[in-house]
Design an enzyme around this catalytic site. Sequence first.
Site, PDB file in Angstrom:
ATOM      1  N   THR A   1      -3.424  -3.758  -5.304  1.00 53.18           N
ATOM      2  CA  THR A   1      -3.573  -5.108  -5.875  1.00 53.18           C
ATOM      3  C   THR A   1      -3.520  -6.148  -4.756  1.00 53.18           C
ATOM      4  O   THR A   1      -2.680  -6.067  -3.860  1.00 53.18           O
ATOM      5  CB  THR A   1      -2.444  -5.356  -6.898  1.00 53.18           C
ATOM      6  OG1 THR A   1      -2.512  -4.327  -7.885  1.00 53.18           O
ATOM      7  CG2 THR A   1      -2.594  -6.722  -7.565  1.00 53.18           C
TER       8      THR A   1
ATOM      9  N   SER B   1      12.583   1.286  -3.898  1.00 55.29           N
ATOM     10  CA  SER B   1      13.440   0.120  -4.157  1.00 55.29           C
ATOM     11  C   SER B   1      12.577  -1.093  -4.501  1.00 55.29           C
ATOM     12  O   SER B   1      12.954  -1.922  -5.335  1.00 55.29           O
ATOM     13  CB  SER B   1      14.315  -0.179  -2.938  1.00 55.29           C
ATOM     14  OG  SER B   1      13.514  -0.575  -1.844  1.00 55.29           O
TER      15      SER B   1
ATOM     16  N   LEU C   1       9.508  -0.909  -5.841  1.00 55.47           N
ATOM     17  CA  LEU C   1       8.907  -0.653  -7.163  1.00 55.47           C
ATOM     18  C   LEU C   1       9.888  -0.982  -8.277  1.00 55.47           C
ATOM     19  O   LEU C   1       9.491  -1.497  -9.330  1.00 55.47           O
ATOM     20  CB  LEU C   1       8.435   0.805  -7.266  1.00 55.47           C
ATOM     21  CG  LEU C   1       7.229   1.148  -6.381  1.00 55.47           C
ATOM     22  CD1 LEU C   1       6.964   2.651  -6.400  1.00 55.47           C
ATOM     23  CD2 LEU C   1       5.984   0.400  -6.834  1.00 55.47           C
TER      24      LEU C   1
ATOM     25  N   GLY D   1       0.814  -1.214   0.000  1.00 55.76           N
ATOM     26  CA  GLY D   1       0.000   0.000   0.000  1.00 55.76           C
ATOM     27  C   GLY D   1       0.843   1.257   0.000  1.00 55.76           C
ATOM     28  O   GLY D   1       1.351   1.675   1.052  1.00 55.76           O
TER      29      GLY D   1
ATOM     30  N   THR E   1       0.038   3.933  -2.879  1.00 56.75           N
ATOM     31  CA  THR E   1      -0.777   4.963  -3.548  1.00 56.75           C
ATOM     32  C   THR E   1      -1.979   5.375  -2.684  1.00 56.75           C
ATOM     33  O   THR E   1      -2.580   4.551  -2.007  1.00 56.75           O
ATOM     34  CB  THR E   1      -1.294   4.409  -4.890  1.00 56.75           C
ATOM     35  OG1 THR E   1      -0.173   3.983  -5.661  1.00 56.75           O
ATOM     36  CG2 THR E   1      -2.078   5.452  -5.664  1.00 56.75           C
TER      37      THR E   1
ATOM     38  N   GLU F   1       2.998   1.428 -11.251  1.00 59.87           N
ATOM     39  CA  GLU F   1       4.463   1.291 -11.043  1.00 59.87           C
ATOM     40  C   GLU F   1       5.220   2.431 -11.722  1.00 59.87           C
ATOM     41  O   GLU F   1       6.291   2.215 -12.287  1.00 59.87           O
ATOM     42  CB  GLU F   1       4.955  -0.048 -11.599  1.00 59.87           C
ATOM     43  CG  GLU F   1       4.140  -1.225 -11.184  1.00 59.87           C
ATOM     44  CD  GLU F   1       4.631  -1.853  -9.897  1.00 59.87           C
ATOM     45  OE1 GLU F   1       5.678  -1.430  -9.393  1.00 59.87           O
ATOM     46  OE2 GLU F   1       3.955  -2.749  -9.410  1.00 59.87           O
TER      47      GLU F   1
ATOM     48  N   SER G   1       1.389   9.598  -8.622  1.00 58.64           N
ATOM     49  CA  SER G   1       2.757   9.749  -9.129  1.00 58.64           C
ATOM     50  C   SER G   1       3.676  10.417  -8.107  1.00 58.64           C
ATOM     51  O   SER G   1       4.893  10.257  -8.164  1.00 58.64           O
ATOM     52  CB  SER G   1       2.755  10.595 -10.414  1.00 58.64           C
ATOM     53  OG  SER G   1       1.987   9.967 -11.404  1.00 58.64           O
TER      54      SER G   1
HETATM   55  P1  FAD Z   1      -1.669  10.721 -11.353  1.00 65.04           P
HETATM   56  O1  FAD Z   1      -0.401  10.749 -10.588  1.00 65.04           O
HETATM   57  O2  FAD Z   1      -2.774  11.601 -10.913  1.00 65.04           O
HETATM   58  O3  FAD Z   1      -1.337  11.023 -12.879  1.00 65.04           O
HETATM   59  C1  FAD Z   1      -2.335  11.295 -13.872  1.00 65.04           C
HETATM   60  C2  FAD Z   1      -1.630  11.665 -15.171  1.00 65.04           C
HETATM   61  O4  FAD Z   1      -0.824  12.834 -14.946  1.00 65.04           O
HETATM   62  C3  FAD Z   1      -0.667  10.577 -15.654  1.00 65.04           C
HETATM   63  O5  FAD Z   1      -0.647  10.522 -17.047  1.00 65.04           O
HETATM   64  C4  FAD Z   1       0.676  11.060 -15.156  1.00 65.04           C
HETATM   65  O6  FAD Z   1       1.781  10.553 -15.894  1.00 65.04           O
HETATM   66  C5  FAD Z   1       0.519  12.555 -15.330  1.00 65.04           C
HETATM   67  N1  FAD Z   1       1.446  13.296 -14.470  1.00 65.04           N
HETATM   68  C6  FAD Z   1       1.504  13.311 -13.109  1.00 65.04           C
HETATM   69  N2  FAD Z   1       2.522  14.078 -12.693  1.00 65.04           N
HETATM   70  C7  FAD Z   1       3.134  14.561 -13.816  1.00 65.04           C
HETATM   71  C8  FAD Z   1       4.276  15.366 -14.066  1.00 65.04           C
HETATM   72  N3  FAD Z   1       5.048  15.835 -13.056  1.00 65.04           N
HETATM   73  N4  FAD Z   1       4.616  15.638 -15.334  1.00 65.04           N
HETATM   74  C9  FAD Z   1       3.880  15.126 -16.369  1.00 65.04           C
HETATM   75  N5  FAD Z   1       2.803  14.346 -16.217  1.00 65.04           N
HETATM   76  C10 FAD Z   1       2.431  14.054 -14.947  1.00 65.04           C
HETATM   77  N6  FAD Z   1      -0.512   1.340  -6.118  1.00 65.04           N
HETATM   78  C11 FAD Z   1       0.005   0.726  -5.009  1.00 65.04           C
HETATM   79  O7  FAD Z   1       0.525   1.398  -4.110  1.00 65.04           O
HETATM   80  N7  FAD Z   1      -0.089  -0.626  -4.850  1.00 65.04           N
HETATM   81  C12 FAD Z   1      -0.677  -1.432  -5.779  1.00 65.04           C
HETATM   82  O8  FAD Z   1      -0.735  -2.668  -5.605  1.00 65.04           O
HETATM   83  C13 FAD Z   1      -1.235  -0.829  -6.961  1.00 65.04           C
HETATM   84  N8  FAD Z   1      -1.911  -1.574  -7.880  1.00 65.04           N
HETATM   85  C14 FAD Z   1      -2.581  -0.944  -8.921  1.00 65.04           C
HETATM   86  C15 FAD Z   1      -3.450  -1.682  -9.737  1.00 65.04           C
HETATM   87  C16 FAD Z   1      -4.180  -1.042 -10.743  1.00 65.04           C
HETATM   88  C17 FAD Z   1      -5.155  -1.831 -11.558  1.00 65.04           C
HETATM   89  C18 FAD Z   1      -3.991   0.349 -10.969  1.00 65.04           C
HETATM   90  C19 FAD Z   1      -4.741   1.039 -12.069  1.00 65.04           C
HETATM   91  C20 FAD Z   1      -3.157   1.086 -10.167  1.00 65.04           C
HETATM   92  C21 FAD Z   1      -2.450   0.461  -9.113  1.00 65.04           C
HETATM   93  N9  FAD Z   1      -1.662   1.200  -8.221  1.00 65.04           N
HETATM   94  C22 FAD Z   1      -1.115   0.591  -7.085  1.00 65.04           C
HETATM   95  C23 FAD Z   1      -1.603   2.670  -8.330  1.00 65.04           C
HETATM   96  C24 FAD Z   1      -0.666   3.180  -9.416  1.00 65.04           C
HETATM   97  O9  FAD Z   1       0.661   2.956  -9.062  1.00 65.04           O
HETATM   98  C25 FAD Z   1      -1.002   4.673  -9.642  1.00 65.04           C
HETATM   99  O10 FAD Z   1      -2.248   4.697 -10.306  1.00 65.04           O
HETATM  100  C26 FAD Z   1       0.062   5.392 -10.463  1.00 65.04           C
HETATM  101  O11 FAD Z   1       1.214   5.623  -9.685  1.00 65.04           O
HETATM  102  C27 FAD Z   1      -0.429   6.736 -11.024  1.00 65.04           C
HETATM  103  O12 FAD Z   1      -1.012   7.502 -10.035  1.00 65.04           O
HETATM  104  P2  FAD Z   1      -2.445   8.183 -10.298  1.00 65.04           P
HETATM  105  O13 FAD Z   1      -3.363   7.141 -10.813  1.00 65.04           O
HETATM  106  O14 FAD Z   1      -2.840   8.895  -9.047  1.00 65.04           O
HETATM  107  O15 FAD Z   1      -2.213   9.207 -11.462  1.00 65.04           O
END
Ligand code: FAD
Length: 389
Positions: free
Chosen positions: A169, A242, A244, A135, A137, A368, A143
């Site tokens: 997940t 690390s 990730l 956990g 996110t 990731e 991001s």
């Molecule tokens: P955001 O960070 O809000 O980004 C949205 C868009 O803005 C993206 O295109 C991004 O690239 C862009 N963006 C953001 N910042 C910038 C910047 N500085 N410059 C340019 N573009 C930018 N997380 C966990 O912790 N554990 C898990 O097990 C896990 N499993 C997952 C399983 C699924 C099915 C999914 C969909 C996600 C999972 N995640 C998990 C979360 C995943 O890692 C995040 O969704 C991912 O890091 C992106 O974050 P966000 O969705 O909040 O998008």
Amino acid sequence: MTGTPPAGDFLQLDERLTVEERAVRDTVRDFAQAELAPHIAGWYENGVLPQDLGRSFGKLGLLGMHLDGYGCAGVSATAYGVACRELEAVDSGLRSFVSVQGSLAMFAIHHWGSEAQREEWLPRMATGEAIGCFGLTEAEAGSDPGSMRTSARRDGSDWILNGTKMWITNGTLAQVAIVWARTEDGVRGFVVPTDTPGFAAHEMHRKLSLRASITAELVLDNVRLPATAVFPEVRGLRGPLSCLDEARYGIVWGAVGAARACLTEALEYTLERTQFGKQLAAFQLTQGKLADMVVAVNNSGLVAAQLGRLKDAGSLLPVQVSYGKLANVRAALDVARTARSMLGAAGITLDHTVMRHMANLETVYTYEGTNEMHALSVGAAVTGIPAFR
Ligand code: FAD
């Protein structure tokens, strides 16, 4: 030399695998094709996974397979990558299960945990008796995980955790959650048994991607943990990052599997189907697409193989993993989209694999570290100018 190399291994990279790596490839491929591929469309459609999946993967030795000791197989990073490739050739959700268990949850405990944490959890996680999730996110911190709100504060020698994690997940399947929380000492990682009072996991529904994978919200409401629950040494984001990196390495290989599966299906379909009195594969436009797909799949394979060798030599850099994820997931998504179009209307159904892979790869592109985050990592490396914020 004469003969034709197979489309999916055009550069005959698998001939460079060791005997052990080939054995892993064959075992995982046989299992995946016999036991997973026949059922995957149904699991995907219904948004479910079979109950005993973890134990089946455990029996095969896939869980934490590149880790040493504690019941883990201790195979090479390349063997682990090949296993990810063969699983993802069936479905990205299946590879995600193994990645989260082995590279996120088990790696975190193995690398950052105390000896007691390792002994308590790793042997059971290697067999699939215990499932782990990771956990990091949150709804407002994707991001940019440094903006997380989940907190841990001291109460005597105990810790009290509060917060909500999203998109986790295996969250509702897990017996143990690795939870990253801010403390007065920076971000720290906690090993949280999911039966601890105040911990709850809720499955997230309505996904159009990675449907054969369980995704959950984790709620921590005054979760009280003993002092022994925290990872003793690591502080700050280098802990979760690390882990990730480990999982992203598996994705670099997995994407090759998904792309190869789409290429194979498009090739078979266009050889079989006729329009205008000849096989679709006999048209020049189709062959152009197939040639581009062969190049994309095999170039991705080269990237994965090289990163595997670097990792096995102990010299793989995080930014090289970013390069691999950026290159291979983008290539796989392009291949899947092209393959989807080549199957015409049939390509939009679950009777074929291409659209399922295409939809899955949208998640793989995002989790990731999104495509953009990895582009920024490579950009920062070559310019010396970080442009993340
Ligand atoms: P955001 O960070 O809000 O980004 C949205 C868009 O803005 C993206 O295109 C991004 O690239 C862009 N963006 C953001 N910042 C910038 C910047 N500085 N410059 C340019 N573009 C930018 N997380 C966990 O912790 N554990 C898990 O097990 C896990 N499993 C997952 C399983 C699924 C099915 C999914 C969909 C996600 C999972 N995640 C998990 C979360 C995943 O890692 C995040 O969704 C991912 O890091 C992106 O974050 P966000 O969705 O909040 O998008």
